[in-house]
Design a protein around this motif. Structure first.
Motif, PDB file in Angstrom:
ATOM      1  N   SER B  43      76.977  69.261   5.177  1.00 16.34           N
ATOM      2  CA  SER B  43      76.919  69.594   3.752  1.00 16.34           C
ATOM      3  C   SER B  43      78.276  69.390   3.100  1.00 16.34           C
ATOM      4  O   SER B  43      78.365  68.895   1.975  1.00 16.34           O
ATOM      5  CB  SER B  43      76.487  71.047   3.561  1.00 16.34           C
ATOM      6  OG  SER B  43      75.218  71.256   4.099  1.00 16.34           O
ATOM      7  N   ASP B 158      70.504  67.198   0.449  1.00 12.30           N
ATOM      8  CA  ASP B 158      70.981  68.140   1.464  1.00 12.30           C
ATOM      9  C   ASP B 158      69.793  68.925   2.009  1.00 12.30           C
ATOM     10  O   ASP B 158      69.327  69.868   1.385  1.00 12.30           O
ATOM     11  CB  ASP B 158      72.021  69.102   0.877  1.00 12.30           C
ATOM     12  CG  ASP B 158      72.729  69.882   1.971  1.00 12.30           C
ATOM     13  OD1 ASP B 158      72.356  69.733   3.155  1.00 12.30           O
ATOM     14  OD2 ASP B 158      73.667  70.631   1.646  1.00 12.30           O
ATOM     15  N   GLU B 159      69.314  68.521   3.148  1.00 14.82           N
ATOM     16  CA  GLU B 159      68.158  69.158   3.792  1.00 14.82           C
ATOM     17  C   GLU B 159      67.078  69.514   2.780  1.00 14.82           C
ATOM     18  O   GLU B 159      66.693  70.673   2.652  1.00 14.82           O
ATOM     19  CB  GLU B 159      68.597  70.413   4.553  1.00 14.82           C
ATOM     20  CG  GLU B 159      69.723  70.137   5.506  1.00 14.82           C
ATOM     21  CD  GLU B 159      69.832  71.180   6.605  1.00 14.82           C
ATOM     22  OE1 GLU B 159      68.801  71.783   6.939  1.00 14.82           O
ATOM     23  OE2 GLU B 159      70.931  71.364   7.134  1.00 14.82           O
TER      24      GLU B 159
HETATM   25 MG   LIG Z   1      74.312  72.353   5.300  1.00 15.44          MG
END
Ligand SMILES: [Mg+2]
Ligand SMILES: Nc1ncnc2c1ncn2[C@@H]1O[C@H](COP(=O)(O)OP(=O)(O)OP(=O)(O)O)[C@@H](O)[C@H]1O
Lengths: 275, 334
Positions: B43, B158-159
């Motif tokens: 991240s 991000d995910e």
């Molecule tokens: Mg992360």
């Protein structure tokens, strides 16, 4: 058994809460009652409830001073100081909540510590500044002082509210091209409305009731209701009923406001601890 | 167009170095997936590219231009956050159009773009709802809608699917891949889901403690891992790693062999093993076996393998599928 015990517990707690509530409320109640007495009856505690009731004190207060002008000043000072304080406090609290530095915590403590100083310590310098800049008895001057006075509390309250807002939402607005000002105006402020509302209410009340500085720095033009009340206290003669009538008139608007805003206020006073 | 280059990008929070120095060139239109264990800095690296996190040193080039100091919105990138990060006080329409409003686009044009994005994402009937009145999948679509209306050169994810249930995740995965095909934009996608990484990526970037361990296509990483870390991380079930005596026979400190590259025989083989547990998945059976000096191993048997716990079998690795590593965990290549 357990049921009885819990009922008894409830009774004790309820009785205790009512007692505390009445003790706190008693001065206000007594003030309101006194305002409906004649000056003579007002100081006669023994026969307080057996003598008659009258609105005489109110008519005297009405005819002797201009309530509306004082009330106007109170409204302007309370709203004005709270508004300007918010304009400064929202960006400050934003910075502390979302872009904290190493010393942010210290800064917050330091700001709060200014509230621990007795205001009289700053009376002389501020009075002199006001005199030299011609700010005595001006609304602008008082608004500035009241704003500075409440700023630490406002920033603290907003800071605790802002801490609850996920930073990613603000980052999303940055990705979307919002400038700092627009991020504050269109994203942070609307999300923090409940917190800002209770901050606003609490500070209007604080500013409304502020007596030390308003009494020291105003005489007539900018004088709020605190002066209105004070003008009925005199070193001699009978004045309890008139003073009470003036006080009742002074606190009535804020009492009504507080009544309607109870829920917001509770949230405000718990400093965001309760969701 | 949408090339993104990291030049020795470094990030430290105070004294803690999170990304010691990452260099990477992402081609225009490429789908790059960052994978790595939790806390490895995926991240952080993505946020550095987005401009939400300052670089401690190094540079980021987008489209060949130095964007190291540029504001997030000036980089021509859109981001989809794991938490969606929708504006809770705005309607779906407000969420999708916010970026366009900020860019000062005329009202009519905004209307048209929002309508188009909403139609592609099946959101048309929800345009006037608030995010809290939407399901997780719908919120995800709004977040994607907000990202695509700005017509960016690149997308950062991000995910994005980690909060969705399994079935929805597969659907959204396909939709994102379709979107990548249609838009042809560069995409960087962070995940720790093996399957997402293998199926979506043109290239996978494997991160380990902030270091880029290896960059390559999914099959390159699967077939030729550069290090023990990558070998263990890519592939499911995990590669069997064997060190000691059995590895020395192959002139290596450690050897690795994937469960699907072991032959099973009841008569003879390289290693003998005792079945301790069998997992029946229908199409495959995973046998967990105790292979004596080789330790515990996992073996894949095709179909329904009738295995009694305690039964003895023989395992033979496919010779050209054996991965050899030195004592530093680097691959030994012939
Ligand atoms: Mg992360
Ligand atoms: N603002 C910060 N200050 C200090 N350390 C931070 C900060 N942000 C992240 N870190 C640290 O940096 C490391 C990498 O964090 P990051 O969020 O990039 O991991 P990740 O690979 O995305 O993990 P996950 O898969 O769990 O999301 C973590 O050890 C984290 O504690």
């Amino acid at each position: 058994m357990a049921r009885n015990a819990s009922i008894r517990r409830k009774l004790v707690v309820t009785a205790f809460a009512w007692t505390v509530g009445l003790v706190i409320f008693f001065p206000i109640l007594w003030t309101v009652l006194t305002s409906f007495k004649t000056e003579g009856d007002a100081i006669n505690i023994a026969s307080f409830f057996s003598t008659g009731w009258t609105t005489e004190a109110y008519s005297v207060v009405q005819s002797r001073s201009n309530y509306v002008q004082f009330a106007m000043n109170s409204v302007i000072l309370a709203l004005g100081s709270t508004f300007f304080a918010l304009v400064i406090a929202i960006p400050s609290a934003w910075a502390m909540a979302f872009a904290p530095g190493k010393r942010t915590k210290d800064l917050l403590m330091w700001m709060l510590s200014t509230k621990m100083m007795p205001p009289v310590g700053a009376l002389i310098p501020i009075y002199l500044i006001f005199r030299d800049f011609g700010l005595l008895d001006t609304r602008g001057g008082i608004i500035t002082v009241l704003m500075l006075l409440n700023l630490p509390i406002i920033i603290w309250m907003l800071y605790t509210y802002f801490k609850e807002i996920p930073g990613e939402i603000l980052e999303a607005s940055r990705m979307d091209g919002a400038s700092l000002g627009k991020e504050l105006l269109y994203v942070l402020t609307p999300m923090a409305i409940p917190g800002i509302a209770s901050t606003l209410l609490l500070n209007i009340i604080l500013a409304w009731n502020e007596a030390f500085w308003t009494l020291a720095l105003t005489t007539k033009d900018a004088a709020p209701l605190t002066q209105f009340i004070a003008s009925y206290s005199s070193p001699e003669g009978l004045f309890w009923a008139k003073l009470s009538a003036a006080s009742t008139m002074a606190i009535a608007p804020i009492l009504v406001l507080g009544w309607f805003a109870q829920k917001q206020l509770v949230r405000g006073l718990t400093f965001g601890a309760v969701k | 167009m949408g090339t993104i280059s990291l030049k020795n990008a470094r990030k430290a929070f105070g004294d803690v170095v999170i990304i010691p120095g990452a260099s990477l060139d992402i081609r225009n239109g490429e789908f790059v997936v960052f994978v790595g264990p939790s806390g490895c800095g995926k991240s952080t690296l993505l946020r550095m590219i987005a401009g939400l996190e300052d670089l401690t040193s190094g540079a980021i080039l987008i489209d060949g231009k130095d964007m190291t100091e540029a504001a997030p919105s000036k980089r021509g990138l859109s981001m989809v956050f794991q938490s969606y990060a929708l504006y809770p006080h705005m309607s779906v329409r407000g969420n999708i159009s916010f970026g366009l409003k900020m860019a000062g686009m005329p009202k009519a044009e905004i209307e048209a773009k929002v309508a188009k994005a909403a139609a592609t994402l099946n959101l048309t009937e929800y345009l006037d709802r608030k995010p809290r009145q939407l399901s997780g999948g719908q919120r995800q679509r709004v977040a994607i809608g907000r990202a695509i209306v700005r017509n960016p050169e690149g997308f950062l994810f991000d995910e994005p699917l980690s909060n969705l249930d399994a079935a929805l995740r597969v659907n959204m995965r396909l939709e994102i891949m379709q979107m990548h095909k249609d838009l042809g934009a560069t995409m960087i996608y962070v995940t720790h889901d093996q399957v997402e990484a293998m199926t979506m990526a043109d290239r996978i970037v494997v991160l380990n403690r902030g270091n880029i361990e290896q960059v390559g296509s999914p099959l390159e990483l699967y077939n030729r891992p550069d290090s023990l870390f990558v070998a263990g991380f890519i592939g499911s079930p995990k590669m069997n790693l064997i060190s000691g005596k059995p590895a020395e026979k192959f002139d290596a400190h450690t050897i690795g062999i994937r469960p699907e590259h072991l032959g099973i025989s009841l008569k003879d083989g390289t290693w003998s093993a005792k079945i301790s547990l069998a997992e029946h998945l229908g199409a495959d059976t995973f046998l967990h076996v105790d292979a004596g000096p080789c330790g515990m191993m996992t073996v894949r048997a095709a179909g329904e393998y009738d295995a009694a716990p305690g039964a003895k079998i023989f395992l033979t690795p496919e010779p050209d599928r054996i991965h050899r590593f030195d004592k530093d965990g680097r691959a030994i290549r012939k």
